[in-house]
Design a protein around this motif. Structure first.
Motif, PDB file in Angstrom:
ATOM      1  N   LEU A 353       0.809  -1.214   0.000  1.00  0.00           N
ATOM      2  CA  LEU A 353       0.000   0.000   0.000  1.00  0.00           C
ATOM      3  C   LEU A 353       0.846   1.269   0.000  1.00  0.00           C
ATOM      4  O   LEU A 353       0.400   2.313  -0.491  1.00  0.00           O
ATOM      5  N   LEU A 354       2.070   1.219   0.515  1.00  0.00           N
ATOM      6  CA  LEU A 354       2.949   2.383   0.414  1.00  0.00           C
ATOM      7  C   LEU A 354       3.371   2.602  -1.038  1.00  0.00           C
ATOM      8  O   LEU A 354       3.416   3.742  -1.518  1.00  0.00           O
ATOM      9  N   ALA A 355       3.675   1.505  -1.746  1.00  0.00           N
ATOM     10  CA  ALA A 355       3.972   1.618  -3.179  1.00  0.00           C
ATOM     11  C   ALA A 355       2.761   2.172  -3.923  1.00  0.00           C
ATOM     12  O   ALA A 355       2.899   2.997  -4.842  1.00  0.00           O
ATOM     13  N   GLY A 356       1.560   1.734  -3.534  1.00  0.00           N
ATOM     14  CA  GLY A 356       0.351   2.273  -4.146  1.00  0.00           C
ATOM     15  C   GLY A 356       0.185   3.759  -3.874  1.00  0.00           C
ATOM     16  O   GLY A 356      -0.278   4.515  -4.734  1.00  0.00           O
ATOM     17  N   ALA A 357       0.576   4.203  -2.682  1.00  0.00           N
ATOM     18  CA  ALA A 357       0.477   5.619  -2.335  1.00  0.00           C
ATOM     19  C   ALA A 357       1.390   6.477  -3.213  1.00  0.00           C
ATOM     20  O   ALA A 357       1.063   7.631  -3.517  1.00  0.00           O
ATOM     21  N   ARG A 358       2.538   5.920  -3.630  1.00  0.00           N
ATOM     22  CA  ARG A 358       3.419   6.680  -4.524  1.00  0.00           C
ATOM     23  C   ARG A 358       2.716   6.995  -5.841  1.00  0.00           C
ATOM     24  O   ARG A 358       2.899   8.076  -6.415  1.00  0.00           O
ATOM     25  N   GLY A 359       1.908   6.055  -6.322  1.00  0.00           N
ATOM     26  CA  GLY A 359       1.162   6.298  -7.551  1.00  0.00           C
ATOM     27  C   GLY A 359       0.116   7.383  -7.376  1.00  0.00           C
ATOM     28  O   GLY A 359      -0.073   8.242  -8.253  1.00  0.00           O
ATOM     29  N   VAL A 360      -0.582   7.365  -6.245  1.00  0.00           N
ATOM     30  CA  VAL A 360      -1.567   8.404  -5.954  1.00  0.00           C
ATOM     31  C   VAL A 360      -0.882   9.759  -5.831  1.00  0.00           C
ATOM     32  O   VAL A 360      -1.376  10.780  -6.320  1.00  0.00           O
ATOM     33  N   GLN A 361       0.278   9.781  -5.189  1.00  0.00           N
ATOM     34  CA  GLN A 361       1.052  11.021  -5.045  1.00  0.00           C
ATOM     35  C   GLN A 361       1.394  11.609  -6.409  1.00  0.00           C
ATOM     36  O   GLN A 361       1.231  12.821  -6.638  1.00  0.00           O
TER      37      GLN A 361
END
Length: 383
Positions: A353-361
């Protein structure tokens, strides 16, 4: 042989991606091969529990594939202690609430991207999951596709020398829906429902660039809604409030520059729906979803441009095909297998989910860049 069953609540399975890629081509394909071999005589058997709002659609899918378990009551499914994993392929706007419920219920999380509509919520999901001590993963399917696996092989082998630039082209014409039905659901074109090509595709470009070439350190973007009116699934006209095209420039750690165009208002004049050209001091490559072609510096022709004469060279024929050299699985299925092994055996897995947050960022900063007309740094994220 010992068969271990893992029960997976699949929310959003009546949608195109949830059904085709995740249910049929991933979990049911794993069942068709006899389950997932964990070694030492153990086999993991995925048991889907279909979840959604449309009872008739769930029943029809379950009957078509001989599945026993489906429900329109997400709360009841999450309260079932026999359910191990929660998977989300809903519309983006409904995702955060459902994932929070699943985390609170102690379920492992596997989800489509984007994980949220803004960075604060995406980071909150990652923190909640870590605090709960559950395992979590985000779909990042493109890096498991044959063309990009071949490209990764070239990068790891030092084929390019110093990588200078990456140029990407993605997209196709999504029909407006008036005279021909659209290939994408209407919510994709409504910003209020979490739609837009930036929130859809920038998370893809973040992990592709990050995994293959280096972390994105800055972004400059221009977005557009080229088709302002579309027609929905019932044939009713509506205002397209979300962006349908995005033109991005990404500075990468190490110095390379990436330029990626994404559009649902472009007609295809390339070999695949997405292609990346990578240019380096020692060679270049063009990779799509399946194919990858290269041109080494030792075999680079010397083209001469003369506007008064027609070109006589066939430039495409001057490139060499990269061989498969391996059996390639469906990209979604390959990542599902890695996540299931992560859940069952604790094997390493960093597409979380942290890797996913990079995409949202990156999507959030891309939209800000377009709105404010300036370049934004992309800070490193941590919990």
């Amino acid at each position: 042989m010992t068969r271990r069953t893992v029960r997976i609540a699949m929310n959003g399975v009546t949608g195109r991606m949830g059904y085709r890629q995740h249910l049929v081509r991933s979990l049911l394909a794993i069942r068709d091969q006899g389950g997932l071999d964990l070694g030492d005589g153990d086999v993991l058997w995925p048991e889907p529990v279909l979840v959604g709002r449309r009872e008739h659609a769930l029943r029809e899918i379950a009957e078509r594939h001989g599945l026993e378990h489906w429900s329109t009551d997400l709360d009841a499914v999450l309260a079932d202690d026999s359910v191990d994993i929660y998977f989300d392929a809903q519309v983006t706007s409904a995702r955060v609430t459902a994932i929070k419920q699943a985390i609170a219920a102690g379920k492992h999380i596997y989800t489509e991207k984007p994980t949220a509509t803004d960075l604060a919520e995406a980071l909150e999901l990652a923190r909640l999951a870590d605090t709960a001590g559950i395992r979590h993963g985000v779909v990042q399917d493109k890096i498991f596709l044959p063309g990009l696996l071949k490209l990764k092989r070239l990068v790891d082998g030092g084929f390019f020398g110093e990588i200078l630039s990456v140029r990407g082209e993605f997209g196709y014409w999504v029909f407006e829906g008036d005279w021909q039905m659209a290939q994408r659901p209407s919510w994709n074109s409504r910003a209020e429902d979490g739609g837009g090509i930036v929130v859809d595709m920038f998370p893809h470009w973040e992990y592709v660039l990050h995994e293959l070439f280096g972390r994105v350190t800055s972004v400059t973007a221009q977005v557009a809604t080229h088709i302002p009116q579309r027609w929905d699934e019932r044939g009713k006209p509506y205002a397209a409030t979300a962006d349908d095209s995005a033109y991005g420039i990404f500075q990468l750690e190490g110095g390379a520059v990436a330029q990626i165009n994404s559009s649902w208002a472009v007609r295809v004049m390339r070999d695949e729906l997405v292609e990346f050209q990578v240019d380096g001091t020692h060679g270049s490559a063009v990779a799509g979803l399946r194919r990858c072609r290269v041109q080494h510096r030792s075999a680079t022709p010397k083209p001469v441009w003369n506007p008064d004469l027609p070109a006589t060279e066939s430039f495409r024929e001057q490139w060499q095909e990269v061989p498969d050299n391996a059996e390639f699985e469906n990209g979604f299925k390959a990542q599902w297998e890695l996540f299931l092994r992560h859940v069952a055996l604790g094997e390493p897995y960093h597409w979380n989910l942290l890797a996913g947050a990079r995409g949202v960022q990156l999507a959030e900063l891309g939209l800000r860049s377009s709105a404010e007309g300036r370049r934004f740094e992309v800070p490193e994220l941590s919990l």
